[in-house]
Design an enzyme around this catalytic site. Structure first.
Site, PDB file in Angstrom:
ATOM      1  N   HIS A 101      25.710 -27.171 -12.422  1.00 21.05           N
ATOM      2  CA  HIS A 101      24.934 -26.695 -11.270  1.00 21.05           C
ATOM      3  C   HIS A 101      24.539 -25.228 -11.406  1.00 21.05           C
ATOM      4  O   HIS A 101      23.661 -24.765 -10.675  1.00 21.05           O
ATOM      5  CB  HIS A 101      25.667 -26.970  -9.949  1.00 21.05           C
ATOM      6  CG  HIS A 101      26.850 -26.107  -9.665  1.00 21.05           C
ATOM      7  ND1 HIS A 101      28.137 -26.517  -9.871  1.00 21.05           N
ATOM      8  CD2 HIS A 101      26.934 -24.857  -9.161  1.00 21.05           C
ATOM      9  CE1 HIS A 101      28.976 -25.564  -9.500  1.00 21.05           C
ATOM     10  NE2 HIS A 101      28.264 -24.535  -9.064  1.00 21.05           N
TER      11      HIS A 101
ATOM     12  N   ASP B 263      29.545 -32.281 -13.909  1.00 23.48           N
ATOM     13  CA  ASP B 263      29.206 -30.896 -13.595  1.00 23.48           C
ATOM     14  C   ASP B 263      29.581 -29.950 -14.735  1.00 23.48           C
ATOM     15  O   ASP B 263      30.158 -28.884 -14.517  1.00 23.48           O
ATOM     16  CB  ASP B 263      29.877 -30.450 -12.298  1.00 23.48           C
ATOM     17  CG  ASP B 263      29.198 -29.216 -11.696  1.00 23.48           C
ATOM     18  OD1 ASP B 263      28.078 -28.894 -12.130  1.00 23.48           O
ATOM     19  OD2 ASP B 263      29.799 -28.581 -10.824  1.00 23.48           O
TER      20      ASP B 263
ATOM     21  N   SER C 143      31.702 -19.944 -10.409  1.00 27.55           N
ATOM     22  CA  SER C 143      31.499 -21.300 -10.909  1.00 27.55           C
ATOM     23  C   SER C 143      31.277 -21.317 -12.412  1.00 27.55           C
ATOM     24  O   SER C 143      30.439 -20.594 -12.942  1.00 27.55           O
ATOM     25  CB  SER C 143      30.292 -21.934 -10.226  1.00 27.55           C
ATOM     26  OG  SER C 143      30.217 -23.293 -10.526  1.00 27.55           O
TER      27      SER C 143
END
Length: 409
Positions: free
Chosen positions: A144, A178, A258
């Protein structure tokens, strides 16, 4: 209690003083992602074709054996050659007698990077984190972080802890897990991180999180393992849903973390920071750490990354059924099957509408999301045993998992 959400890991702050002048301050990611442990409120029915599992096939199985947790602390080899010819490091860089957050920071910061992914509609793009996966300098991050740039064919840059900024190419992406892998042709002397085992973690064990929260590169936070095997999903639609059999931690994780590594006190990466829970509905840039963060276990990351490095693609298993995951999901009672497609592994195993799956290979299943995540610990081609309550009678059925290509591949 309001539904937890996942921040997109993209909120900028003013330029870090160690960054070179040419480096743009990243803007937020375009879409927030949402983290939902399995018992929280869900859409009425999740339709995926279903029951995702970890990538790999025979190669994945070999990698799992290679990284078995029994050997993680006593591994005498310093490296492991993967399917792509790349070499990953497994030996712990820190002696147990020297274990400390400060020593972990010293060992891992040279292997941690900031990622800037530009795309249409944003002046500066998205920012996230990553780490050096192997001796060839490949970078692992979250899908992402780079997904919008990949769709818009925007540039992706990697900035190391010394402030050197280099353009990267995307080797491959997995939206299901992801995970994304980047190549940085212009980078030199990138230090690979040592890869450990999430399966060897214990609840309460100290861990350290690395990344670039709020645009602040080379940030280190510490905490403990709060829970293991936590079923969590992220994403806003069926197109970007990712399921994680997560390591939960209270180490501070914020927008920009992230894709960064979660590390044990021996200096080994045990997970990839991917999601946070926040109290209340939030919009982009408002979510922040409340002590509930989630990381993808490194075992899953290794297998996905190796498959992407080998073929540029990832795959995941399906059984060809749909399970109830909404507010009517009987949490605590198992995963309810709401339909089974003809000719699929589920149909061949004798699963039918109305069946309740209560365990997978002896592991208790409380709801639909828990079942999906349990399947993710396996690979296509494996046979797993379901314990099923069918019309009031308990039975065991064997299901051979089929595989399909990851939609982002």
């Amino acid at each position: 209690m309001s539904e937890p959400t996942t921040d997109p890991w993209g909120q900028p702050l003013p330029q870090h003083p160690h960054h070179p002048p040419q480096m743009a301050v990243p803007a937020p990611e375009p879409r927030p992602k949402r983290a939902r442990p399995s018992r929280w409120v869900w859409p009425a029915v999740l339709v995926l074709g279903l029951l995702a599992g970890i990538v790999g096939g025979a190669g994945g199985a070999a990698l799992w054996e290679r990284y078995a947790p029994d050997d993680w602390r006593d591994d005498t080899s310093s490296s492991v050659t993967g399917l792509s010819g790349s070499t990953t490091v497994s030996q712990a860089p820190i002696d147990p007698d020297d274990a400390s957050v400060a020593n972990v920071a010293q060992a891992l910061l040279p292997s941690t990077v900031q990622i800037i992914a530009e795309y249409a509609g944003e002046d500066d793009g998205a920012t996230g984190s990553g780490f050096v996966f192997d001796t060839e300098g490949h970078i692992v991050t979250n899908n992402h972080v780079v997904a919008s740039a990949a769709k818009d064919k925007g540039p992706v840059y990697v900035v190391d802890t010394a402030g050197h900024k280099e353009k990267a190419t995307i080797v491959g992406r997995s939206s299901v897990y992801d995970i994304a892998v980047l190549d940085v042709p212009g980078a030199k002397d990138l230090k690979p991180a040592s890869l450990g085992a999430a399966a060897a973690l214990r609840i309460g064990e100290p861990v350290v999180a690395f990344g670039s929260p709020l645009g602040l590169s080379a940030t280190v936070t510490s905490g403990i393992v709060s829970a293991l095997n936590r079923p969590v999903t992220t994403g806003e639609s069926a197109d970007d849903l990712s399921y994680i059999n997560a390591v939960q931690t209270d180490a501070a994780i914020n927008p920009g973390n992230s894709g960064g590594p979660l590390v044990n006190l021996l200096g080994q990466v045990v997970g990839v920071n991917s999601a946070i829970a926040t109290a209340g509905g939030t919009t982009q840039g408002e979510a922040g750490n409340i002590g509930v963060g989630f990381a993808i276990p490194i075992e899953q990351v290794k297998i996905t990354a190796e498959q992407l490095l080998t073929t540029g693609k990832a795959s995941y298993p399906i059984i060809g059924a749909k399970v109830q995951t909404g507010t009517d999901d009987p949490a605590g009672d198992g995963a309810e099957v709401i339909s089974v497609d003809d000719g699929t592994p589920a149909a061949k195993a004798g699963l039918a509408k109305g069946d309740i799956v209560t365990a997978v290979d002896g592991q208790r299943i409380t709801d639909g999301i828990g079942l999906i995540v349990a399947i993710r610990t396996h690979q296509p081609g494996e046979t797993v045993e379901f314990t099923v309550n069918s019309a009031g009678r308990t039975k065991k059925v064997s299901v051979k998992l089929a595989g399909v290509s990851d939609p982002a591949s």
